[in-house]
Design a protein around this motif. Structure first.
Motif, PDB file in Angstrom:
ATOM      1  N   ARG A   1     -25.085  13.467  65.365  1.00 18.82           N
ATOM      2  CA  ARG A   1     -26.469  13.924  65.211  1.00 18.82           C
ATOM      3  C   ARG A   1     -27.094  14.193  66.579  1.00 18.82           C
ATOM      4  O   ARG A   1     -27.804  15.186  66.759  1.00 18.82           O
ATOM      5  CB  ARG A   1     -27.283  12.862  64.457  1.00 18.82           C
TER       6      ARG A   1
ATOM      7  N   TRP B   1     -31.215  16.674  54.536  1.00 19.77           N
ATOM      8  CA  TRP B   1     -30.411  16.212  55.655  1.00 19.77           C
ATOM      9  C   TRP B   1     -30.824  14.814  56.119  1.00 19.77           C
ATOM     10  O   TRP B   1     -29.975  13.933  56.303  1.00 19.77           O
ATOM     11  CB  TRP B   1     -30.508  17.206  56.799  1.00 19.77           C
TER      12      TRP B   1
ATOM     13  N   CYS C   1     -29.773  12.193  53.609  1.00 19.68           N
ATOM     14  CA  CYS C   1     -28.325  11.973  53.670  1.00 19.68           C
ATOM     15  C   CYS C   1     -27.936  11.211  54.933  1.00 19.68           C
ATOM     16  O   CYS C   1     -27.086  10.306  54.884  1.00 19.68           O
ATOM     17  CB  CYS C   1     -27.609  13.320  53.614  1.00 19.68           C
TER      18      CYS C   1
ATOM     19  N   LEU D   1     -30.140  23.075  53.089  1.00 25.09           N
ATOM     20  CA  LEU D   1     -29.784  21.656  53.106  1.00 25.09           C
ATOM     21  C   LEU D   1     -30.718  20.813  53.978  1.00 25.09           C
ATOM     22  O   LEU D   1     -30.637  19.584  53.933  1.00 25.09           O
ATOM     23  CB  LEU D   1     -28.348  21.480  53.626  1.00 25.09           C
ATOM     24  N   SER D   2     -31.568  21.463  54.776  1.00 24.62           N
ATOM     25  CA  SER D   2     -32.423  20.708  55.700  1.00 24.62           C
ATOM     26  C   SER D   2     -33.349  19.707  55.009  1.00 24.62           C
ATOM     27  O   SER D   2     -33.572  18.609  55.556  1.00 24.62           O
ATOM     28  CB  SER D   2     -33.245  21.680  56.560  1.00 24.62           C
TER      29      SER D   2
ATOM     30  N   TRP E   1     -27.902  25.940  55.987  1.00 23.17           N
ATOM     31  CA  TRP E   1     -28.490  24.782  56.656  1.00 23.17           C
ATOM     32  C   TRP E   1     -29.982  24.681  56.363  1.00 23.17           C
ATOM     33  O   TRP E   1     -30.524  23.577  56.261  1.00 23.17           O
ATOM     34  CB  TRP E   1     -28.258  24.859  58.154  1.00 23.17           C
TER      35      TRP E   1
END
Length: 236
Positions: free
Chosen positions: A117, A48, A51, A44-45, A41
Motif C-alpha cells: 500500500r 479498497w 478490503c 473498486l476504490s 480501480w
C-alpha cells in the motif's frame, strides 16, 4: 498445512510478486499512474479501504494465533512430556515448526501488505510530483522566455533611446553651430550698423559744417554786396 495457512501463503507469494513488479526500474511512476487510473480501480476504490483494513485485521488475528501457538509449543510443559516419550518430542517439534512457519507467513504477509500500500501511494505521489514539476518546468521556461524577451525589449529600447540621444545630440550640436553662426552674422551686422551709424553721423556733421560754411559765405556775400552798393551810388 491447513486451508487457511495455504491461503495466507498464496497471498504472501502474490504480495511478493506484486511488490517485485512495482519495484521494476524500467516501469516509470507515470505508467503506474496510468495503470492506477483505469476504470476498474475507480470502480473498486469505494471498497479498497474496507478490503485493506479487513485484510489487516485477518492477518493480525492469524499472526496473534501463530504467536500463541509458538508460545504454546515452546513452553516447559510440552518439552517435559516430550522428554518422556520420543514420539511426543517429534510431534511437539513438528507443531512448533508449523507454528513458527505460520508466524513468519502471517508476519511477512502483514508487513508486505502494508509495504505494498505504501509503495502504491508513493508511486502515485511521485507521478503527481513529476507532473507538477513538469508543469512548473513549463511555467519556468515560459517565464524565462518572457524575461529574456523583456530583457531584449529593454535592450532594444535602450539602444533606441541611445540612438535618439545621439541624434538629438547631433541636432543640438548642429543647432548650436547654426546659433553661433547666426550670432556671428548678427555681430557682423551690428558692427556694420555701427559703422553705418558712424558714417551717417560723420556725414551729418559734415553736412552741418558745410551748411554753416555756406551760411557764412552767404553772409559774406551779402556783406560784399552791401559794401559795393554805396560805392556805386557815390560814383554816380
Amino acid at each position: 498445512m491447513t486451508l487457511q495457512w495455504t491461503a495466507v501463503a498464496l497471498f504472501l507469494y502474490g504480495e511478493i510478486a506484486v511488490n517485485l513488479i512495482l519495484c521494476l526500474p524500467f516501469i516509470s511512476a507515470k505508467r503506474w499512474r496510468l495503470v492506477f487510473s483505469w476504470r476498474i480501480w475507480n470502480w473498486l476504490s469505494p471498497y479498497w479501504n474496507k478490503c485493506f483494513f479487513t485484510m489487516i485485521m485477518v492477518l493480525i488475528v492469524l499472526f496473534l494465533d501463530a504467536v500463541r501457538e509458538v508460545q504454546k509449543y515452546s513452553g516447559p510443559e510440552p518439552m517435559q512430556d516430550a522428554k518422556v516419550n520420543p514420539n511426543v518430542y517429534d510431534h511437539v517439534h513438528m507443531k512448533l515448526f508449523r507454528a513458527q512457519r505460520n508466524l513468519y507467513i502471517s508476519g511477512f504477509s502483514l508487513f508486505l501488505w502494508l509495504i505494498m500500500r505504501r509503495v502504491v501511494t508513493l508511486l502515485n505521489q511521485v507521478a503527481v510530483t513529476l507532473e507538477s514539476s513538469a508543469g512548473l518546468q513549463v511555467q519556468m521556461d515560459s517565464a524565462i522566455k518572457a524575461a529574456r524577451q523583456h530583457q531584449e525589449d529593454n535592450r532594444m529600447l535602450k539602444q533606441a533611446l541611445l540612438d535618439d540621444e545621439k541624434s538629438m545630440s547631433a541636432k543640438n550640436q548642429q543647432l548650436k553651430l547654426e546659433v553661433e553662426k547666426l550670432a556671428a552674422q548678427l555681430k557682423a551686422a551690428e558692427e556694420a550698423m555701427r559703422k553705418s551709424h558712424a558714417e551717417v553721423e560723420a556725414m551729418k556733421r559734415q553736412a552741418k559744417g558745410l551748411a554753416q560754411e555756406y551760411d557764412r559765405l552767404l553772409r559774406e556775400h551779402h556783406q560784399l554786396q552791401n559794401l559795393q552798393g554805396p560805392e556805386d551810388k557815390k560814383d554816380q
